[in-house]
Design an enzyme around this catalytic site. Structure first.
Site, short mmCIF file in Angstrom:
data_model
loop_
_atom_site.label_atom_id
_atom_site.label_comp_id
_atom_site.label_asym_id
_atom_site.label_seq_id
_atom_site.Cartn_x
_atom_site.Cartn_y
_atom_site.Cartn_z
N LYS A 1 -3.80 -0.43 -17.17
CA LYS A 1 -2.92 -1.53 -16.77
C LYS A 1 -1.97 -1.00 -15.72
O LYS A 1 -1.20 -0.06 -15.98
CB LYS A 1 -2.16 -2.07 -17.98
CG LYS A 1 -1.17 -3.17 -17.62
CD LYS A 1 -0.56 -3.81 -18.85
CE LYS A 1 0.46 -4.86 -18.45
NZ LYS A 1 1.05 -5.52 -19.61
N ARG B 1 5.50 -13.57 -16.04
CA ARG B 1 6.87 -13.28 -16.49
C ARG B 1 7.75 -14.52 -16.37
O ARG B 1 8.68 -14.69 -17.16
CB ARG B 1 7.43 -12.08 -15.71
CG ARG B 1 6.69 -10.79 -16.05
CD ARG B 1 7.21 -9.59 -15.28
NE ARG B 1 6.34 -8.43 -15.43
CZ ARG B 1 6.47 -7.29 -14.75
NH1 ARG B 1 7.45 -7.17 -13.86
NH2 ARG B 1 5.63 -6.29 -14.93
N LYS C 1 8.37 -1.15 -14.61
CA LYS C 1 7.53 -0.67 -15.71
C LYS C 1 6.70 0.55 -15.31
O LYS C 1 5.69 0.87 -15.93
CB LYS C 1 6.63 -1.82 -16.19
CG LYS C 1 7.42 -3.01 -16.75
CD LYS C 1 6.55 -4.01 -17.50
CE LYS C 1 7.40 -5.09 -18.18
NZ LYS C 1 6.58 -6.01 -19.00
N GLU D 1 -7.01 7.65 -19.32
CA GLU D 1 -6.58 6.62 -20.27
C GLU D 1 -7.76 6.14 -21.12
O GLU D 1 -7.64 5.94 -22.33
CB GLU D 1 -5.98 5.41 -19.52
CG GLU D 1 -4.70 5.72 -18.75
CD GLU D 1 -3.46 5.80 -19.64
OE1 GLU D 1 -3.57 5.62 -20.86
OE2 GLU D 1 -2.37 6.06 -19.10
N LYS E 1 -6.60 -4.10 -15.76
CA LYS E 1 -5.71 -5.20 -15.43
C LYS E 1 -4.78 -4.78 -14.29
O LYS E 1 -4.20 -3.69 -14.38
CB LYS E 1 -4.89 -5.55 -16.67
CG LYS E 1 -3.83 -6.60 -16.46
CD LYS E 1 -3.02 -6.75 -17.72
CE LYS E 1 -1.91 -7.74 -17.46
NZ LYS E 1 -1.07 -7.94 -18.61
N SER F 1 -2.15 -13.69 -13.84
CA SER F 1 -1.44 -14.90 -13.41
C SER F 1 -1.31 -15.01 -11.90
O SER F 1 -1.48 -16.10 -11.33
CB SER F 1 -0.06 -14.94 -14.06
OG SER F 1 0.68 -13.77 -13.75
N TYR G 1 -7.19 -17.55 -16.77
CA TYR G 1 -6.58 -18.87 -16.87
C TYR G 1 -7.51 -19.96 -16.33
O TYR G 1 -7.22 -21.14 -16.45
CB TYR G 1 -5.24 -18.88 -16.10
CG TYR G 1 -4.29 -17.81 -16.60
CD1 TYR G 1 -3.54 -18.03 -17.74
CD2 TYR G 1 -4.21 -16.57 -15.97
CE1 TYR G 1 -2.70 -17.03 -18.25
CE2 TYR G 1 -3.38 -15.57 -16.46
CZ TYR G 1 -2.63 -15.80 -17.60
OH TYR G 1 -1.83 -14.81 -18.09
C1 PBG Z 1 3.33 -7.70 -21.04
C2 PBG Z 1 2.20 -8.44 -20.43
C3 PBG Z 1 2.17 -8.83 -19.10
C4 PBG Z 1 0.99 -9.56 -18.91
C5 PBG Z 1 0.31 -9.58 -20.13
N1 PBG Z 1 1.08 -8.88 -21.07
C6 PBG Z 1 3.18 -8.65 -18.03
C7 PBG Z 1 3.77 -7.32 -17.81
O1 PBG Z 1 3.20 -6.29 -18.11
O2 PBG Z 1 4.89 -7.33 -17.29
C8 PBG Z 1 0.58 -10.16 -17.60
C9 PBG Z 1 -0.51 -11.16 -17.61
C10 PBG Z 1 -0.63 -11.96 -16.37
O3 PBG Z 1 0.06 -11.71 -15.35
O4 PBG Z 1 -1.43 -12.90 -16.39
N2 PBG Z 1 3.15 -7.02 -22.19
#
Ligand code: PBG
Length: 308
Positions: free
Chosen positions: A178, A188, A200, A216, A231, A257, A296
């Protein structure tokens, strides 16, 4: 006959956002067509999707600020609406496959996925909190635990907690690679879960790194993950391919997203043919090596198939 890649509804997991209360269907500005549902309307949405052939869902809670704290204790509280809704979905629709989200950010007053101490994320203090969260979700009947937090050692910790408590049949889909990505912005917004300070980058991966994804993946496999995830998807098709080549576990990609928002915005302006671009996007993620896609677009793809 000669087509190499297929895209079936069986490969898709549809993310759903949940809020407390009743009669709520709140739009998300940056994600047209996606809503935050209260339990009653979410059950309706799940039923509609099941009728269309979408059988798998991942649930994310939008928690009000008053319930957030440093230790994210609401995530495993017996009054948690997210856990209540999971129970209700599995009771009403036992044939559905439900995946959870394990990370502190929806419940954390700091807006981070891990426990914050002196302005830093403390990896090891986070693990017991994630263990409690995962156990509460397993007790509620979740099929797949989805740790999205990126703390080191959390897959092994969660696996041990689940096995000790008799949940050896509950599987774990690890967010393995990720990245610290700009493409999570609309998500968010949806959860109001942006970090209150910093970023992050101490736990999510550098977009410039590929070998690190293999490190990982090796750790997650040895700790007991049942699925590995990459991701976001579109900027990381090479990483999806790499993990598929190196692992025998099912590979998942999260079509996030921002990727959804980008295509929706271009389509709204008439700049792109949505009905062609959307399946092309999903097919390319499958072609890169993803067995499963969190997207989505799942419901609209099902509607498209129905229209022929
Ligand atoms: C956080 C989390 C995130 C998403 C899924 N779980 C955002 C982040 O890591 O800040 C993002 C999913 C998306 O953007 O569709 N635990």
């Amino acid at each position: 006959m000669v087509r190499e890649t297929s895209l079936s509804l069986d490969n898709l997991i549809f993310p759903l956002f949940l809020v407390d209360g009743a009669g709520k269907k709140i739009p998300i500005d940056s994600m047209p067509g996606i809503f935050r549902f209260s339990e009653d309307l979410l059950l309706q949405e799940v039923e509609d999707c099941l009728k269309l052939g979408v059988k798998s869902f991942v649930l994310f809670p939008a928690v009000e600020n008053a319930l957030k704290n440093k230790e994210a204790t609401y995530s495993y509280s017996s009054s948690n609406f997210y856990l209540r809704t999971i129970r209700e979905i599995k009771k009403r629709f036992p044939e559905s496959c439900i995946m959870s989200d394990v990370a502190m950010d929806p419940y954390s007053s700091d807006g981070h996925d891990g426990y914050v101490e002196n302005g830093k994320i403390d990896n090891d203090k986070t693990l017991p909190i994630l263990g409690k969260m995962a156990l509460a979700q397993a007790e509620a009947g979740i099929d797949i635990i989805g740790p999205s937090d990126m703390m080191d050692g959390r897959i092994g910790h969660i696996r041990t907690v689940l096995d000790e408590q008799g949940y050896s049949d509950t599987s774990i889909m690890s967010y393995t690679a990720k990245y610290a990505s700009a493409w999570y912005g609309p998500f968010r917004d949806a959860l109001d879960s942006a970090p209150k300070f910093g970023d992050k980058k101490t736990y999510q991966m550098d977009p410039a790194n590929k070998n690190e994804a293999l490190i990982e993946a090796g750790l997650d496999e040895s700790e007991g993950a049942d699925f590995l995830m990459v991701k976001p998807a579109l900027c990381y098709l090479d990483v999806i391919h790499l993990l598929k080549e190196h692992s025998t576990l099912p590979i998942t990609a999260y079509n996030v997203s921002g990727e959804f928002a980008m295509l929706k915005a271009a389509a709204e302006r008439g700049w792109i043919d949505y009905n062609r671009a959307m399946p092309e996007m999903l097919t390319s993620i499958r072609r890169a090596g993803a067995d499963i896609i969190l997207t989505y677009f799942a419901k609209e793809y099902a509607l498209l198939l129905k229209q022929g």
